[in-house]
Design an enzyme around this catalytic site. Structure first.
Site, PDB file in Angstrom:
ATOM      1  N   CYS A 196     -73.576  12.665  63.993  1.00 26.26           N
ATOM      2  CA  CYS A 196     -73.509  13.022  65.413  1.00 26.26           C
ATOM      3  C   CYS A 196     -73.404  11.794  66.314  1.00 26.26           C
ATOM      4  O   CYS A 196     -72.617  11.779  67.271  1.00 26.26           O
ATOM      5  CB  CYS A 196     -74.715  13.868  65.804  1.00 26.26           C
ATOM      6  N   HIS A 232     -77.751  13.090  72.723  1.00 25.87           N
ATOM      7  CA  HIS A 232     -77.960  11.686  72.373  1.00 25.87           C
ATOM      8  C   HIS A 232     -77.306  10.784  73.411  1.00 25.87           C
ATOM      9  O   HIS A 232     -76.234  11.107  73.947  1.00 25.87           O
ATOM     10  CB  HIS A 232     -77.328  11.370  71.018  1.00 25.87           C
TER      11      HIS A 232
END
Length: 343
Positions: free
Chosen positions: A128, A248
């Protein structure tokens, strides 16, 4: 439009749940939908698009008649991917199992869609954090080759699954009540020692390797080189878990082979599919995880020259790691194959 038989392995987890949301949102052309999970989750009923589906236990025979198998990730990928391929399905896998296998393409559709053509039944979805970073790097790499990248990540607890989310919630409640914060999950449930994440930062994601980098850091380094097919790109990473639920964030320092103009960089990023500039310092406008969660795009801000080194710039990129960092990228790989007649 032709419709495809789709299986989701890991249908009851965070990424599997996101697969279902996106299939509906994007009107993905499925005929049959087969929801698979472990024996523990088998029998669970999931309502989806006006129909109730019963989750089946994944077995070696679960993929008969399936065209596309979306794997949410985990150790089961290694076990079941060969069976799915043998049954005639194309596997798009979210785990780290196949990412660095030279026989398996590692794909971000906006960055290297042509790599899909190299598949032999399995296509790997990158880490990711890697996906979020390369989405910001690619439009700039097209302006000037990148020589070196220094990245520090600020990764949400949902990257550790539902257990990471629950642990943050429980610790905040305990701290507010003056009680002891219990840590059982982070930095990783498999490690011998755990630390509270509430009101804290943990500079370790996954286990340490012999070179003193973590597995997560080396994933970013090796996967980025593979995606760009550039083994000479120098990359170093520090990955940190932060008390944020979702999305994130990454601070990225990029050295190019030659100088660039900021205006050209902004134009390139803003015109690149799946990325948006959100960068107005005078108005305190920049990407933040609270506002990028459940969004499909990655957002770039704080773009500026590095005053300490020529041909070098800093930027800040934020993206929803469950969407673009996992489920969305996986589904986009399938959509790219359908659009180009590669399936």
């Amino acid at each position: 439009m032709k419709k495809y038989n789709v299986a989701i392995l890991g249908a009851t987890g965070a990424v599997g749940t996101e697969f279902l949301k996106l299939i509906e949102e994007r009107n993905f052309p499925f005929a049959e939908l087969r929801l698979l999970a472990s024996k523990r989750s088998a029998g669970k009923e999931i309502a989806f698009m006006g129909k109730t589906y019963t989750v089946q236990e994944a077995t070696k025979d679960s993929f008969a008649g399936i065209d596309i198998a979306l794997f949410a990730g985990g150790s089961v990928s290694k076990e079941f991917a060969p069976y799915a391929v043998q049954a005639g399905a194309v596997v798009i896998d979210n785990s780290s199992t196949f990412r660095m296998d030279p026989e398996v393409p590692l794909v971000v559709p906006e960055v290297n869609p042509e790599a899909i053509l190299q598949h032999k039944g399995i296509i790997a979805n990158p880490n990711c954090s890697t996906i979020i970073m390369v989405m910001a790097l690619k439009p700039l790499y097209d302006l000037a080759r990148i020589k070196r990248v220094v990245v520090s990540t600020y990764q949400a607890v949902s990257g550790a699954g539902k257990e990471g989310i629950d642990e943050l919630t429980d610790q905040v409640k305990a701290y507010s009540a003056g009680e002891e914060m219990v840590a059982k999950i982070l930095p990783s449930a498999s490690l011998p020692k755990h630390y509270p994440i509430a009101f804290n930062l943990i500079p370790q994601i996954d286990a340490f390797l012999d070179n003193l980098y973590t597995k997560e850091e080396m994933k970013m380094i090796n996967e980025t080189r593979k995606i760009f097919a550039d083994s000479e790109m120098r990359i170093t990473a520090t990955t940190v878990r932060v008390p944020v639920y979702r999305s994130h964030s990454e601070a990225v320092n990029i050295e190019f082979e030659h100088d660039l103009e900021l205006a050209d960089m902004v134009k390139a990023i803003d015109s690149f599919p799946g990325v948006q500039m959100l960068d107005k310092p005078s108005e305190q406008v920049y990407p933040m995880p609270l506002y990028t969660s459940e969004q499909n795009d990655c957002y770039v801000g704080r773009l500026r020259r590095d005053e300490s080194n020529p041909n070098t710039f800093n930027l800040w990129v934020v993206g929803d790691q469950i969407r673009k960092g996992a489920a969305l990228n996986t589904l986009q790989i399938a959509e790219t194959m359908i659009k180009n007649g590669w399936l």
